[in-house]
Scaffold this motif. Structure first.
Motif, mmCIF file in Angstrom:
data_model
loop_
_atom_site.group_PDB
_atom_site.id
_atom_site.type_symbol
_atom_site.label_atom_id
_atom_site.label_comp_id
_atom_site.label_asym_id
_atom_site.label_seq_id
_atom_site.Cartn_x
_atom_site.Cartn_y
_atom_site.Cartn_z
ATOM 1 N N TYR A 111 0.954 -1.319 -0.101
ATOM 2 C CA TYR A 111 0.104 0.140 0.098
ATOM 3 C C TYR A 111 0.896 1.307 -0.028
ATOM 4 O O TYR A 111 0.465 2.125 -0.640
ATOM 5 C CB TYR A 111 -0.987 0.067 1.214
ATOM 6 C CG TYR A 111 -1.943 -1.262 1.262
ATOM 7 C CD1 TYR A 111 -2.255 -1.991 -0.082
ATOM 8 C CD2 TYR A 111 -2.758 -1.350 2.259
ATOM 9 C CE1 TYR A 111 -3.171 -2.954 -0.088
ATOM 10 C CE2 TYR A 111 -3.851 -2.316 2.372
ATOM 11 C CZ TYR A 111 -3.950 -2.934 1.175
ATOM 12 O OH TYR A 111 -4.875 -4.038 1.061
ATOM 13 N N VAL A 154 1.885 2.313 -3.533
ATOM 14 C CA VAL A 154 0.794 2.812 -4.252
ATOM 15 C C VAL A 154 0.358 4.349 -3.821
ATOM 16 O O VAL A 154 0.618 5.374 -4.677
ATOM 17 C CB VAL A 154 -0.571 2.092 -4.146
ATOM 18 C CG1 VAL A 154 -1.666 2.801 -4.617
ATOM 19 C CG2 VAL A 154 -0.268 0.779 -4.565
ATOM 20 N N VAL A 155 0.439 4.552 -2.534
ATOM 21 C CA VAL A 155 0.199 5.906 -2.145
ATOM 22 C C VAL A 155 1.246 6.912 -2.145
ATOM 23 O O VAL A 155 1.032 8.014 -2.658
ATOM 24 C CB VAL A 155 -0.438 5.611 -0.398
ATOM 25 C CG1 VAL A 155 -0.635 7.165 0.072
ATOM 26 C CG2 VAL A 155 -1.640 4.839 -0.423
ATOM 27 N N PHE A 211 -3.294 8.981 -4.885
ATOM 28 C CA PHE A 211 -3.882 7.374 -5.157
ATOM 29 C C PHE A 211 -4.072 7.015 -3.794
ATOM 30 O O PHE A 211 -3.337 7.052 -2.819
ATOM 31 C CB PHE A 211 -2.481 6.735 -5.811
ATOM 32 C CG PHE A 211 -1.950 7.348 -7.038
ATOM 33 C CD1 PHE A 211 -2.823 7.454 -8.315
ATOM 34 C CD2 PHE A 211 -0.822 8.190 -7.096
ATOM 35 C CE1 PHE A 211 -2.488 7.679 -9.182
ATOM 36 C CE2 PHE A 211 -0.496 8.655 -8.225
ATOM 37 C CZ PHE A 211 -1.196 8.598 -9.289
ATOM 38 N N VAL A 241 -5.565 3.237 -1.929
ATOM 39 C CA VAL A 241 -5.936 1.796 -1.996
ATOM 40 C C VAL A 241 -7.567 1.745 -1.634
ATOM 41 O O VAL A 241 -7.819 2.372 -0.582
ATOM 42 C CB VAL A 241 -4.933 0.880 -1.087
ATOM 43 C CG1 VAL A 241 -5.580 -0.483 -1.121
ATOM 44 C CG2 VAL A 241 -3.500 1.057 -1.640
ATOM 45 N N GLU A 242 -8.189 1.072 -2.498
ATOM 46 C CA GLU A 242 -9.663 1.204 -2.249
ATOM 47 C C GLU A 242 -10.027 -0.334 -2.151
ATOM 48 O O GLU A 242 -10.205 -0.975 -3.077
ATOM 49 C CB GLU A 242 -10.555 1.886 -3.280
ATOM 50 C CG GLU A 242 -11.854 2.249 -3.223
ATOM 51 C CD GLU A 242 -12.295 2.955 -2.078
ATOM 52 O OE1 GLU A 242 -13.533 3.224 -1.881
ATOM 53 O OE2 GLU A 242 -11.468 3.756 -1.771
ATOM 54 N N VAL A 281 -6.963 0.595 -6.914
ATOM 55 C CA VAL A 281 -6.612 1.717 -6.457
ATOM 56 C C VAL A 281 -7.593 2.850 -6.998
ATOM 57 O O VAL A 281 -8.226 2.738 -8.159
ATOM 58 C CB VAL A 281 -5.190 2.255 -6.976
ATOM 59 C CG1 VAL A 281 -4.842 3.585 -7.163
ATOM 60 C CG2 VAL A 281 -4.258 1.254 -6.768
ATOM 61 N N LYS A 282 -7.819 3.775 -6.177
ATOM 62 C CA LYS A 282 -8.791 4.986 -6.616
ATOM 63 C C LYS A 282 -7.795 6.162 -7.115
ATOM 64 O O LYS A 282 -6.962 6.500 -6.121
ATOM 65 C CB LYS A 282 -9.512 5.453 -5.321
ATOM 66 C CG LYS A 282 -10.641 6.512 -5.916
ATOM 67 C CD LYS A 282 -11.420 7.311 -4.639
ATOM 68 C CE LYS A 282 -12.338 6.051 -4.065
ATOM 69 N NZ LYS A 282 -13.055 6.862 -2.977
ATOM 70 N N GLN A 332 -11.631 4.194 -10.697
ATOM 71 C CA GLN A 332 -11.147 2.831 -10.036
ATOM 72 C C GLN A 332 -10.278 2.176 -11.088
ATOM 73 O O GLN A 332 -10.587 2.017 -12.340
ATOM 74 C CB GLN A 332 -12.127 1.860 -9.936
ATOM 75 C CG GLN A 332 -13.083 1.992 -8.292
ATOM 76 C CD GLN A 332 -11.995 1.891 -7.188
ATOM 77 O OE1 GLN A 332 -11.921 2.662 -6.428
ATOM 78 N NE2 GLN A 332 -11.428 0.664 -6.925
ATOM 79 N N TRP A 375 -3.987 -1.715 -10.081
ATOM 80 C CA TRP A 375 -2.437 -1.546 -10.222
ATOM 81 C C TRP A 375 -2.041 -3.172 -10.015
ATOM 82 O O TRP A 375 -2.274 -3.643 -9.108
ATOM 83 C CB TRP A 375 -1.774 -0.835 -9.465
ATOM 84 C CG TRP A 375 -2.066 0.936 -9.918
ATOM 85 C CD1 TRP A 375 -3.011 1.081 -10.787
ATOM 86 C CD2 TRP A 375 -1.509 1.964 -9.433
ATOM 87 N NE1 TRP A 375 -3.087 2.533 -11.073
ATOM 88 C CE2 TRP A 375 -2.161 3.062 -10.172
ATOM 89 C CE3 TRP A 375 -0.531 2.217 -8.546
ATOM 90 C CZ2 TRP A 375 -1.827 4.385 -9.895
ATOM 91 C CZ3 TRP A 375 -0.245 3.529 -8.330
ATOM 92 C CH2 TRP A 375 -0.808 4.440 -9.137
ATOM 93 N N ALA A 389 0.855 0.640 -13.543
ATOM 94 C CA ALA A 389 0.008 1.719 -12.785
ATOM 95 C C ALA A 389 -0.704 2.433 -13.803
ATOM 96 O O ALA A 389 -0.414 3.656 -14.177
ATOM 97 C CB ALA A 389 0.983 2.321 -12.090
#
Length: 133
Positions: free
Chosen positions: A31, A34-35, A68, A70-71, A85-86, A112, A115, A129
């Motif tokens: 996570y 991603v963020v 970004f 994580v959803e 990922v949102k 939405q 990734w 991504a």
């Protein structure tokens, strides 16, 4: 002397208990990559390091225009992960300076995406991504 011994015993007892920094879980490591990609997009070396060797997209600056999140829950299978990922557009980017501040707040969008990440050695890196559009 008595106060010194009490102080020493108090310090030793306070330090006992096996505390310390908790080791991040696999999910937390995934996570974080991603963020943090929006921030990494501001520096070529950091952006390249966030991706599996040879997988970094050429449109690095486009990633700075989004946030970004994580959803949901990542699907982690061994050394690969699929992460929902949102992708939020219309976010003010510090890389764009005053130009971004003049944008209308109605330009915000959410999409939405999925990734893909891969473990390279002991470290998780982004393999794919995609951005909206």
């Amino acid at each position: 002397m008595k106060n010194w011994i009490l102080c020493l015993v108090s310090c030793l007892l306070a330090g006992c208990g096996g505390g310390g920094v908790a080791k991040p879980t696999v999910e937390e490591n995934v996570y974080a990559h991603v963020v943090g990609l929006g921030d990494a997009s501001g520096n070529e070396e950091m952006f390249q390091a966030a991706f599996v060797s040879g997988a970094a997209p050429k449109n690095r600056k486009d990633y700075g225009k989004y946030a970004f999140i994580v959803e949901g829950q990542a699907e982690i299978n061994g050394d690969e992960a699929n992460v929902p990922v949102k992708v939020i557009g219309g976010v003010i980017s510090s890389q764009d300076g005053d130009r971004a501040a003049k944008k209308k707040s109605g330009d915000k969008s959410e999409t939405q995406m999925t990734w893909k990440l891969q473990r390279e050695g002991k470290e998780w890196k982004i393999k794919e991504a995609p951005l909206p559009g």
